[in-house]
Design a protein around this motif. Sequence first.
Motif, PDB file in Angstrom:
ATOM      1  N   LYS A  44       0.834  -1.204   0.000  1.00 37.30           N
ATOM      2  CA  LYS A  44       0.000   0.000   0.000  1.00 37.30           C
ATOM      3  C   LYS A  44       0.873   1.259   0.000  1.00 37.30           C
ATOM      4  CE  LYS A  44      -3.973  -2.105   2.337  1.00 37.30           C
ATOM      5  NZ  LYS A  44      -4.783  -2.144   3.586  1.00 37.30           N
ATOM      6  N   LYS A  45       1.948   1.241   0.783  1.00 37.31           N
ATOM      7  CA  LYS A  45       2.850   2.391   0.848  1.00 37.31           C
ATOM      8  C   LYS A  45       3.542   2.619  -0.503  1.00 37.31           C
ATOM      9  CE  LYS A  45       3.847   1.903   5.798  1.00 37.31           C
ATOM     10  NZ  LYS A  45       4.864   1.517   6.814  1.00 37.31           N
ATOM     11  N   LEU A  46       3.968   1.527  -1.130  1.00 38.19           N
ATOM     12  CA  LEU A  46       4.673   1.663  -2.408  1.00 38.19           C
ATOM     13  C   LEU A  46       3.719   2.012  -3.546  1.00 38.19           C
ATOM     14  CD1 LEU A  46       7.400  -1.123  -2.218  1.00 38.19           C
ATOM     15  CD2 LEU A  46       7.369   1.194  -1.295  1.00 38.19           C
ATOM     16  N   ASP A  47       2.456   1.630  -3.384  1.00 42.55           N
ATOM     17  CA  ASP A  47       1.444   2.068  -4.347  1.00 42.55           C
ATOM     18  C   ASP A  47       1.309   3.598  -4.276  1.00 42.55           C
ATOM     19  OD1 ASP A  47      -1.198   1.134  -5.995  1.00 42.55           O
ATOM     20  OD2 ASP A  47      -1.639   2.867  -4.734  1.00 42.55           O
ATOM     21  N   LEU A  52       4.367   0.630  -7.450  1.00 45.30           N
ATOM     22  CA  LEU A  52       3.635  -0.572  -7.842  1.00 45.30           C
ATOM     23  C   LEU A  52       2.142  -0.282  -7.820  1.00 45.30           C
ATOM     24  CD1 LEU A  52       2.302  -1.845  -5.031  1.00 45.30           C
ATOM     25  CD2 LEU A  52       4.626  -2.653  -4.691  1.00 45.30           C
ATOM     26  N   ASN A  53       1.393  -1.219  -8.381  1.00 48.18           N
ATOM     27  CA  ASN A  53      -0.066  -1.143  -8.362  1.00 48.18           C
ATOM     28  C   ASN A  53      -0.607  -2.193  -7.407  1.00 48.18           C
ATOM     29  OD1 ASN A  53      -0.311   0.914 -10.405  1.00 48.18           O
ATOM     30  ND2 ASN A  53       0.207  -0.644 -11.921  1.00 48.18           N
ATOM     31  N   TYR A  54      -1.345  -1.742  -6.408  1.00 50.07           N
ATOM     32  CA  TYR A  54      -1.914  -2.652  -5.410  1.00 50.07           C
ATOM     33  C   TYR A  54      -3.429  -2.699  -5.530  1.00 50.07           C
ATOM     34  CZ  TYR A  54      -3.773  -4.333  -0.984  1.00 50.07           C
ATOM     35  OH  TYR A  54      -4.499  -5.018  -0.042  1.00 50.07           O
ATOM     36  N   GLU A  55      -3.959  -3.898  -5.622  1.00 52.74           N
ATOM     37  CA  GLU A  55      -5.396  -4.129  -5.546  1.00 52.74           C
ATOM     38  C   GLU A  55      -5.613  -5.318  -4.632  1.00 52.74           C
ATOM     39  OE1 GLU A  55      -7.618  -4.375  -9.199  1.00 52.74           O
ATOM     40  OE2 GLU A  55      -6.146  -3.137 -10.255  1.00 52.74           O
ATOM     41  N   GLN A  58      -5.203  -9.225  -5.372  1.00 52.46           N
ATOM     42  CA  GLN A  58      -4.612  -9.361  -6.698  1.00 52.46           C
ATOM     43  C   GLN A  58      -3.079  -9.392  -6.608  1.00 52.46           C
ATOM     44  OE1 GLN A  58      -6.602  -9.859  -9.459  1.00 52.46           O
ATOM     45  NE2 GLN A  58      -8.191  -9.873  -7.875  1.00 52.46           N
ATOM     46  N   ALA A  59      -2.454  -9.927  -7.655  1.00 51.71           N
ATOM     47  CA  ALA A  59      -0.990  -9.923  -7.724  1.00 51.71           C
ATOM     48  C   ALA A  59      -0.493  -8.485  -7.836  1.00 51.71           C
ATOM     49  CB  ALA A  59      -0.525 -10.743  -8.920  1.00 51.71           C
ATOM     50  N   LEU A  60       0.672  -8.233  -7.255  1.00 51.50           N
ATOM     51  CA  LEU A  60       1.274  -6.909  -7.309  1.00 51.50           C
ATOM     52  C   LEU A  60       1.977  -6.724  -8.652  1.00 51.50           C
ATOM     53  CD1 LEU A  60       2.858  -6.889  -3.742  1.00 51.50           C
ATOM     54  CD2 LEU A  60       0.670  -5.899  -4.437  1.00 51.50           C
ATOM     55  N   ARG A  61       1.882  -5.522  -9.201  1.00 51.46           N
ATOM     56  CA  ARG A  61       2.525  -5.225 -10.474  1.00 51.46           C
ATOM     57  C   ARG A  61       3.357  -3.958 -10.335  1.00 51.46           C
ATOM     58  NH1 ARG A  61       1.803  -9.663 -11.356  1.00 51.46           N
ATOM     59  NH2 ARG A  61       0.313 -10.682 -12.760  1.00 51.46           N
ATOM     60  N   LEU A  62       4.610  -4.043 -10.710  1.00 49.45           N
ATOM     61  CA  LEU A  62       5.480  -2.877 -10.640  1.00 49.45           C
ATOM     62  C   LEU A  62       5.109  -1.869 -11.723  1.00 49.45           C
ATOM     63  CD1 LEU A  62       8.977  -4.565 -10.153  1.00 49.45           C
ATOM     64  CD2 LEU A  62       7.601  -3.439  -8.396  1.00 49.45           C
TER      65      LEU A  62
END
Length: 219
Positions: A44-47, A52-55, A58-62
């Motif tokens: 969540k912080k890196l989103d 990255l994209n956080y949902e 769901q899998a994390l995507r850079l």
Amino acid sequence: MSVAIENFVKAIYNNENHDITDTKPGNIASKLGISSAAATDMAKKLDAKGLLNYEKYQALRLTKKGEKMALNVVRKHRLWEALLHQMFDMSLHEIHREAELLEHETSDFLAEKISEYLGHPKFDPHGDPIPNADGEITTKDTSIALINAEENTEYIVSRLMSTDKEFFEFCALNGIKYGNKIAVKKQFQNSKMTQITIHSNTIVLNQDFTQIIYVNEIN
């Protein structure tokens, strides 16, 4: 950026590119030895930082920004592995362990100096590609997992995709090394085992090994 952030984006990159697990927070947590809750909080912080994209679920995507950071860390890691292996003839497990520490303390300037000293290598001693200074991998990967290799065919070992000490010790004892030639004699489909010869020795490997040993066919 902190060591924790660099390790997090690197773990996602590695899972996306050559791991058998996906990039959901739970799998990244297992890889890093942290709790699933901590991995979710970090995601969540890196989103929020645009890395990255956080949902949820769901899998994390850079993002492009996150991938560039990950590749910068990967570059430093693999350059250190190449340098340590060349200078001190350290084992594949040893160079990985030390590079895990050194990658975070290395400036872009020093990384380029190491690359220049080594002659700008394209691959590290495990056979993993080394990104260039622009964060680009310029080599084309045509290798296949040994489990998918054809019978009665000769190959070159192109990649050893593991961090396990015993795996590297086994490979070293049996001559399974990046750049070495092997011959696939038999694929046992039901038992998921592969018989190979290397240096006139015949050995049988199970799928735990044949899924992480990659080869290129000799043309």
